[in-house]
Scaffold this motif. Structure first.
Motif, PDB file in Angstrom:
ATOM      1  N   LEU A   1       2.901   6.880  -7.039  1.00 38.02           N
ATOM      2  CA  LEU A   1       2.217   7.823  -7.609  1.00 38.02           C
ATOM      3  C   LEU A   1       2.712   9.321  -7.236  1.00 38.02           C
ATOM      4  O   LEU A   1       2.525   9.939  -8.164  1.00 38.02           O
ATOM      5  CB  LEU A   1       0.873   7.599  -7.119  1.00 38.02           C
ATOM      6  CG  LEU A   1      -0.077   6.623  -7.644  1.00 38.02           C
ATOM      7  CD1 LEU A   1      -1.361   6.469  -6.786  1.00 38.02           C
ATOM      8  CD2 LEU A   1      -0.389   6.394  -9.013  1.00 38.02           C
ATOM      9  N   ARG A   2       3.520   9.395  -6.356  1.00 42.58           N
ATOM     10  CA  ARG A   2       4.041  10.431  -6.113  1.00 42.58           C
ATOM     11  C   ARG A   2       5.591  10.657  -5.943  1.00 42.58           C
ATOM     12  O   ARG A   2       6.143  11.486  -5.442  1.00 42.58           O
ATOM     13  CB  ARG A   2       3.631  11.089  -4.619  1.00 42.58           C
ATOM     14  CG  ARG A   2       1.987  11.217  -4.478  1.00 42.58           C
ATOM     15  CD  ARG A   2       1.574  11.153  -3.160  1.00 42.58           C
ATOM     16  NE  ARG A   2       0.186  11.083  -3.031  1.00 42.58           N
ATOM     17  CZ  ARG A   2      -0.539  10.118  -3.323  1.00 42.58           C
ATOM     18  NH1 ARG A   2      -0.205   8.817  -3.544  1.00 42.58           N
ATOM     19  NH2 ARG A   2      -1.871  10.489  -3.120  1.00 42.58           N
TER      20      ARG A   2
ATOM     21  N   GLU B   1       0.967  -1.135   0.082  1.00 42.98           N
ATOM     22  CA  GLU B   1       0.049   0.105   0.089  1.00 42.98           C
ATOM     23  C   GLU B   1       0.816   1.141   0.135  1.00 42.98           C
ATOM     24  O   GLU B   1       0.583   2.331  -0.748  1.00 42.98           O
ATOM     25  CB  GLU B   1      -0.848  -0.022   1.221  1.00 42.98           C
ATOM     26  CG  GLU B   1      -1.880   1.240   1.305  1.00 42.98           C
ATOM     27  CD  GLU B   1      -2.905   0.893   2.379  1.00 42.98           C
ATOM     28  OE1 GLU B   1      -3.330   2.037   2.839  1.00 42.98           O
ATOM     29  OE2 GLU B   1      -3.099  -0.208   2.972  1.00 42.98           O
ATOM     30  N   LEU B   2       1.694   1.147   0.899  1.00 40.71           N
ATOM     31  CA  LEU B   2       2.902   2.454   0.812  1.00 40.71           C
ATOM     32  C   LEU B   2       3.656   2.621  -0.457  1.00 40.71           C
ATOM     33  O   LEU B   2       3.721   3.722  -0.895  1.00 40.71           O
ATOM     34  CB  LEU B   2       3.828   2.260   2.060  1.00 40.71           C
ATOM     35  CG  LEU B   2       4.917   3.341   1.985  1.00 40.71           C
ATOM     36  CD1 LEU B   2       4.263   4.755   2.393  1.00 40.71           C
ATOM     37  CD2 LEU B   2       5.820   3.015   3.049  1.00 40.71           C
ATOM     38  N   ASN B   3       3.975   1.415  -0.854  1.00 41.92           N
ATOM     39  CA  ASN B   3       4.628   1.605  -2.184  1.00 41.92           C
ATOM     40  C   ASN B   3       3.883   2.085  -3.277  1.00 41.92           C
ATOM     41  O   ASN B   3       4.269   3.014  -4.341  1.00 41.92           O
ATOM     42  CB  ASN B   3       5.139   0.001  -2.769  1.00 41.92           C
ATOM     43  CG  ASN B   3       6.773  -0.165  -2.035  1.00 41.92           C
ATOM     44  OD1 ASN B   3       7.310   0.825  -1.619  1.00 41.92           O
ATOM     45  ND2 ASN B   3       6.998  -1.388  -2.471  1.00 41.92           N
ATOM     46  N   SER B   4       2.720   1.728  -3.440  1.00 39.17           N
ATOM     47  CA  SER B   4       1.728   2.104  -4.316  1.00 39.17           C
ATOM     48  C   SER B   4       1.492   3.677  -4.092  1.00 39.17           C
ATOM     49  O   SER B   4       1.549   4.519  -5.303  1.00 39.17           O
ATOM     50  CB  SER B   4       0.100   1.674  -4.041  1.00 39.17           C
ATOM     51  OG  SER B   4       0.396   0.304  -4.608  1.00 39.17           O
ATOM     52  N   TRP B   5       1.284   4.214  -2.874  1.00 33.85           N
ATOM     53  CA  TRP B   5       1.064   5.584  -2.567  1.00 33.85           C
ATOM     54  C   TRP B   5       2.534   6.392  -2.958  1.00 33.85           C
ATOM     55  O   TRP B   5       2.278   7.576  -3.635  1.00 33.85           O
ATOM     56  CB  TRP B   5       0.732   5.906  -1.080  1.00 33.85           C
ATOM     57  CG  TRP B   5       0.493   7.258  -0.788  1.00 33.85           C
ATOM     58  CD1 TRP B   5      -0.713   7.944  -0.690  1.00 33.85           C
ATOM     59  CD2 TRP B   5       1.366   8.372  -0.360  1.00 33.85           C
ATOM     60  NE1 TRP B   5      -0.758   9.135  -0.514  1.00 33.85           N
ATOM     61  CE2 TRP B   5       0.734   9.409  -0.155  1.00 33.85           C
ATOM     62  CE3 TRP B   5       2.820   8.378  -0.387  1.00 33.85           C
ATOM     63  CZ2 TRP B   5       1.214  10.770   0.410  1.00 33.85           C
ATOM     64  CZ3 TRP B   5       3.472   9.624  -0.049  1.00 33.85           C
ATOM     65  CH2 TRP B   5       2.502  10.785   0.331  1.00 33.85           C
ATOM     66  N   LEU B   6       3.540   5.932  -2.759  1.00 39.51           N
ATOM     67  CA  LEU B   6       4.805   6.395  -3.037  1.00 39.51           C
ATOM     68  C   LEU B   6       5.043   6.589  -4.405  1.00 39.51           C
ATOM     69  O   LEU B   6       5.565   7.709  -5.053  1.00 39.51           O
ATOM     70  CB  LEU B   6       5.750   5.910  -2.164  1.00 39.51           C
ATOM     71  CG  LEU B   6       6.077   6.095  -0.890  1.00 39.51           C
ATOM     72  CD1 LEU B   6       6.974   5.255  -0.179  1.00 39.51           C
ATOM     73  CD2 LEU B   6       6.316   7.379  -0.506  1.00 39.51           C
TER      74      LEU B   6
END
Length: 196
Positions: free
Chosen positions: A37-38, A30-35
């Motif tokens: 994207l940004r 989940e964190l990797n997906s968020w990071l």
């Protein structure tokens, strides 16, 4: 390595790896997906007690995002992407006063300490078998420009000017990173100085 543009910098994420970033696969995904994207707006720093090759292997094995900076060996080496070459300017800050032979000589005479076999130019690591060995080691090393860092039963002897905290301060200054955007994550004794 080029610095990221400051005007659109969202976050400086400075995180330990083992038992902090790595350990919960679902949360990491989940964190990797968020990071991801940004990614262009996040300056990513991994700070670990692992040596660089071990950290790079872990990055690959856990499918971690490639960091902008890898701080390895408990804050004694700093490496920059894309080739992850060492920052010799950082190391020059403590090279002159570092005396690993003297550390090894002192530690070998203290019962309850055993070498870990980690070969790093700027770190000597031991297993702590008896609590009193820590006090004896700290007292015996008082004459040297070193710091003793304890994480559980692991004891690292580092140059006094090194460590994750000093390395992070150095990077914030080197890249002119806004300190109010620095988010620090850690869980162990060698993370304490960067959390402070």
């Amino acid at each position: 390595m080029q610095s990221k543009p400051q005007d659109d910098l969202l976050l400086v994420l400075a995180t330990d790896l083992d038992d902090t970033l790595v350990g919960d696969p679902a949360a990491l995904a989940e964190l990797n997906s968020w990071l991801a994207l940004r990614r262009r707006q996040v300056f990513l720093i991994y700070l670990t007690g692992r040596h660089a090759l071990s950290a790079l292997n872990l990055i690959g094995a856990e499918a971690l995002l490639v960091p902008d900076v890898l701080v390895a060996d408990a804050g004694t080496t700093i490496r920059y992407r894309p080739q992850f070459r060492r920052d010799r300017v950082w190391e020059s800050r403590f090279a002159e006063r570092w005396n690993p032979r003297k550390i090894e000589q002192i530690a070998s005479g203290i019962p309850g300490l055993s070498p870990q076999g980690i070969r790093s130019p700027w770190r000597r690591s031991y297993y702590l078998g008896e609590e009193k060995a820590l006090a004896l080691l700290t007292e015996a090393l008082d004459c040297l420009a070193v710091r003793v860092v304890v994480t559980g039963r692991n004891v690292d002897v580092l140059p006094a000017a090194a460590g994750k905290g000093p390395a992070l301060r150095y990077l914030v200054s080197r890249f002119t990173l806004p300190s109010e955007k620095v988010f620090v994550c850690g869980d162990g004794g060698n993370d304490l100085d960067m959390l402070q």
